[in-house]
Design a protein around this motif. Sequence first.
Motif: not given
Length: 390
Positions: A1-3, A57, A61, A64
């Motif tokens: 989900m997060f880079r 963000v 993400s 998100l």
Amino acid sequence: MFRRLKTSQIVVDVVVALVFGLIALPFEVQFADGTGQRAVVLSSVVITVLMTAALAVRRLSPGLSLGLAWAGAIAQMGYGRPPSPVDVAIFAVLYVTAAYGSRTVFWLGFASSFVGALVITVYLVIGPYFGSGGVTWSTIPLVLAVLVAACFALLLSWTVGALVRTAVRARENRTAQERAEAEAVVEQERVRIARDMHDVVAHSLAVVIAQADGARYAAAVDPSAATTALETISSTARSALGDVRLLLTQLRHSQGDGPQPTLADLESLYAQVRTAGVTLRVEVAPMPPAEPPGAVQLALYRVLQEALTNALRHGVAGGPVSVRLAWLPDRVEIEVRNPLGSERRHEPSGTGHGLIGMRERAQLAGGRIAAEPRGAEFVVSGVLPLGSPA
């Protein structure tokens, strides 16, 4: 989900988002159409915070960020507020969904461009900002114009991100290809040096072993034979040591190839084999019509070197070895025959490193080599073209 992002990238995104929020909040309060000051401030803060968070963000993400942008848009419509400068964050969010998002987020951003345009159009039509008359035949062209303009603006941001995504993928593929090509070149050089090392060491050790074994038995009858054998061992070892040092220099430094054997070195090769006690017969018919290419000379030398080394190691001790070369206008034909020891007649052949290297050398020169037992003999035969390698 997060880079995975660098700390500096996260800091830059957060700072840009905070600056954007501080600039957009006064405009939100000014453009608000609420009746109570508290409701105006609350709705302005909620919408600005959601859009600012989405902007902060966006690269960390994208999924998100897209969700926060939709939450801000829904809150804006829920409070009945008109479009405002804070909505600029939506374009940045759609851009990153296409540029950095996963496959799912990529297509969610694409769908959001169309759905968002439709929602904006419907909200403006049914809200108090389009006119109290609603949609009529006279206002349909205006409604369509709003829909097309909204769709174009949102989709343009997503398309720019998709183009950036394609450029990044192309650059990564090009970098991976260059890395693979560099590794292939290094591997080819490693194989070449390993092949040269095998040819030099195997042949020289075979001569040294044959001389040492012969001297041990001949010394009892003729003491001078030991001296002759030691001289041959010494000269062979010195030559091999020089070749090994040259190969190690190539390994240690990225330099070009050193001097390579030519046809003029074949006589020295034949002499080493004869001093090892082998009866060697060489037939060259016809002679070379002209100076052969350097690649052919090197391949021919290494093939003969490996074939004669095999004759020393695996042939009948002291057995005759015949070498035949036929230099034709377009090719040179090679044939090396030696009697095969009875203990090796039934062993599988053609799988040793030397035989594999011999075939590789012939292939590099555009030719072919076959090595196989034929009855009581082991025969190495092949053809090397005198033109360009295949």
